[in-house]
Write a protein that holds these residues in place. Structure first.
Motif, mmCIF file in Angstrom:
data_model
loop_
_atom_site.group_PDB
_atom_site.id
_atom_site.type_symbol
_atom_site.label_atom_id
_atom_site.label_comp_id
_atom_site.label_asym_id
_atom_site.label_seq_id
_atom_site.Cartn_x
_atom_site.Cartn_y
_atom_site.Cartn_z
ATOM 1 N N ILE A 1 0.829 -1.195 0.000
ATOM 2 C CA ILE A 1 0.000 0.000 0.000
ATOM 3 C C ILE A 1 0.868 1.250 0.000
ATOM 4 C CG2 ILE A 1 -1.627 1.340 1.391
ATOM 5 C CD1 ILE A 1 -2.820 -1.379 2.285
ATOM 6 N N ASP A 2 1.926 1.253 0.803
ATOM 7 C CA ASP A 2 2.825 2.406 0.849
ATOM 8 C C ASP A 2 3.484 2.643 -0.502
ATOM 9 O OD1 ASP A 2 2.234 2.794 3.500
ATOM 10 O OD2 ASP A 2 4.060 1.842 4.258
ATOM 11 N N ARG A 3 3.846 1.561 -1.179
ATOM 12 C CA ARG A 3 4.498 1.698 -2.482
ATOM 13 C C ARG A 3 3.543 2.298 -3.511
ATOM 14 N NH1 ARG A 3 8.879 -2.593 -4.786
ATOM 15 N NH2 ARG A 3 9.624 -1.313 -6.514
ATOM 16 N N PHE A 4 2.292 1.855 -3.475
ATOM 17 C CA PHE A 4 1.286 2.456 -4.356
ATOM 18 C C PHE A 4 1.133 3.940 -4.052
ATOM 19 C CE2 PHE A 4 -3.107 3.970 -4.590
ATOM 20 C CZ PHE A 4 -3.345 3.873 -5.949
ATOM 21 N N ASP A 5 1.001 4.262 -2.797
ATOM 22 C CA ASP A 5 0.789 5.653 -2.404
ATOM 23 C C ASP A 5 1.959 6.526 -2.827
ATOM 24 O OD1 ASP A 5 -1.132 7.338 -0.857
ATOM 25 O OD2 ASP A 5 0.673 7.780 0.303
ATOM 26 N N ASP A 6 3.179 6.036 -2.624
ATOM 27 C CA ASP A 6 4.366 6.794 -3.018
ATOM 28 C C ASP A 6 4.386 7.032 -4.525
ATOM 29 O OD1 ASP A 6 5.233 6.868 -0.419
ATOM 30 O OD2 ASP A 6 6.688 5.243 -0.641
ATOM 31 N N ALA A 7 4.008 6.018 -5.301
ATOM 32 C CA ALA A 7 4.070 6.121 -6.760
ATOM 33 C C ALA A 7 3.002 7.049 -7.313
ATOM 34 C CB ALA A 7 3.934 4.736 -7.393
ATOM 35 N N PHE A 8 1.796 6.982 -6.772
ATOM 36 C CA PHE A 8 0.692 7.719 -7.383
ATOM 37 C C PHE A 8 0.475 9.098 -6.770
ATOM 38 C CE2 PHE A 8 -0.007 3.662 -9.254
ATOM 39 C CZ PHE A 8 -0.644 3.927 -10.462
ATOM 40 N N ARG A 9 0.953 9.336 -5.572
ATOM 41 C CA ARG A 9 0.858 10.690 -5.015
ATOM 42 C C ARG A 9 1.749 11.662 -5.774
ATOM 43 N NH1 ARG A 9 -3.588 11.321 -1.896
ATOM 44 N NH2 ARG A 9 -3.899 9.457 -0.623
ATOM 45 N N THR A 10 2.796 11.157 -6.417
ATOM 46 C CA THR A 10 3.709 12.032 -7.155
ATOM 47 C C THR A 10 3.131 12.474 -8.493
ATOM 48 O OG1 THR A 10 4.827 10.143 -8.185
ATOM 49 C CG2 THR A 10 5.709 10.943 -6.091
ATOM 50 N N ARG A 11 2.026 11.846 -8.923
ATOM 51 C CA ARG A 11 1.371 12.241 -10.168
ATOM 52 C C ARG A 11 0.325 13.305 -9.824
ATOM 53 N NH1 ARG A 11 2.990 6.996 -10.685
ATOM 54 N NH2 ARG A 11 3.689 6.326 -12.758
#
Length: 242
Positions: free
Chosen positions: A57-67
């Protein structure tokens, strides 16, 4: 379903959980930006297959919050907080539902307990793009090639939004290719789609419409029984994302 609504499914051989370049994830988002208009693209991650693993979940959040044109959210089911109405509103209010990898059989069972299988079908019919990697690619088809039970085997328990079968990790996990082609050859699995790591395959209204790759040597295949006791493997034309 409105006649003007396009139903889209994307099978991913990569994405934020395996790649650093973001190419496949950006490709997925580009399929729905016209639907979102000026609003941020809404992407909901379902980490069910991993047991709602916190690191995933953290990895998803890190990847998509930057978009900056993206509005990400996560839907956990092992510690569910939403009632039925809110759950339906969450899924149907997305532009993309992104399903993570893990155990395909366990994920489908949990989805059915919570009614998520029915909601995903409804979202699909309303034009929400459904996508995912590994278990998140397997789940959309009628059947799949899976290690959900330990050794590689077949699972005739998918959502059936895509006809036939799916096999992920076609080039990267030992035994995948031989096991899948053998299962198709003898009819244990129906013919279907095999994905090497690094590819994305888009279906629109159940028909193959696009194949993309983030690596020049990555391919997707159509695999069917050849009628002579073997299987025919046909590489699909693709477009590089770089």
């Amino acid at each position: 379903m409105s006649p003007s609504v396009q139903r889209q499914l994307a099978l991913l051989g990569g994405g934020f959980s395996t790649d650093d370049d973001g190419l496949l994830d950006d490709w997925v988002l580009s399929r729905v930006r016209s639907r979102a208009g000026a609003a941020p693209t809404r992407v909901c991650f379902l980490p069910t297959a991993s047991g709602d693993a916190a690191a995933y979940i953290d990895r998803f959040d890190d990847a998509f919050r930057t978009r900056h044109d993206c509005e990400p959210s996560v839907l956990p089911l092992f510690r569910r907080e939403l009632d039925d109405g809110a759950l339906r509103a969450r899924l149907l209010g997305q532009d993309v539902v992104y399903v993570g990898g893990g155990n395909t059989a366990n994920m489908l069972a949990v989805w059915r307990v919570h009614g998520v299988d029915r909601l995903l079908r409804e979202a699909y019919d309303r034009g929400v793009l459904l996508c995912g990697i590994s278990a998140g690619a397997n789940c959309w088809a009628e059947a799949s090639h899976t290690d959900s039970f330990g050794p590689l085997t077949h699972l005739h328990d998918g959502l059936g939004l895509l006809a036939g079968s799916v096999c992920p990790h076609y080039d990267s996990e030992p035994g995948r290719r031989a096991s899948y082609t053998s299962a198709v050859a003898v009819g244990t699995l129906p013919g279907g789609w095999a994905l090497e790591d690094g590819v994305g395959v888009l279906f629109t209204d159940g028909q193959l419409t696009q194949v993309v790759t983030r690596a020049p040597d990555a391919h997707a295949y159509r695999v069917e029984a050849d009628g002579r006791g073997g299987a025919e493997e046909r590489a699909l034309p693709s477009r590089p994302l770089r």
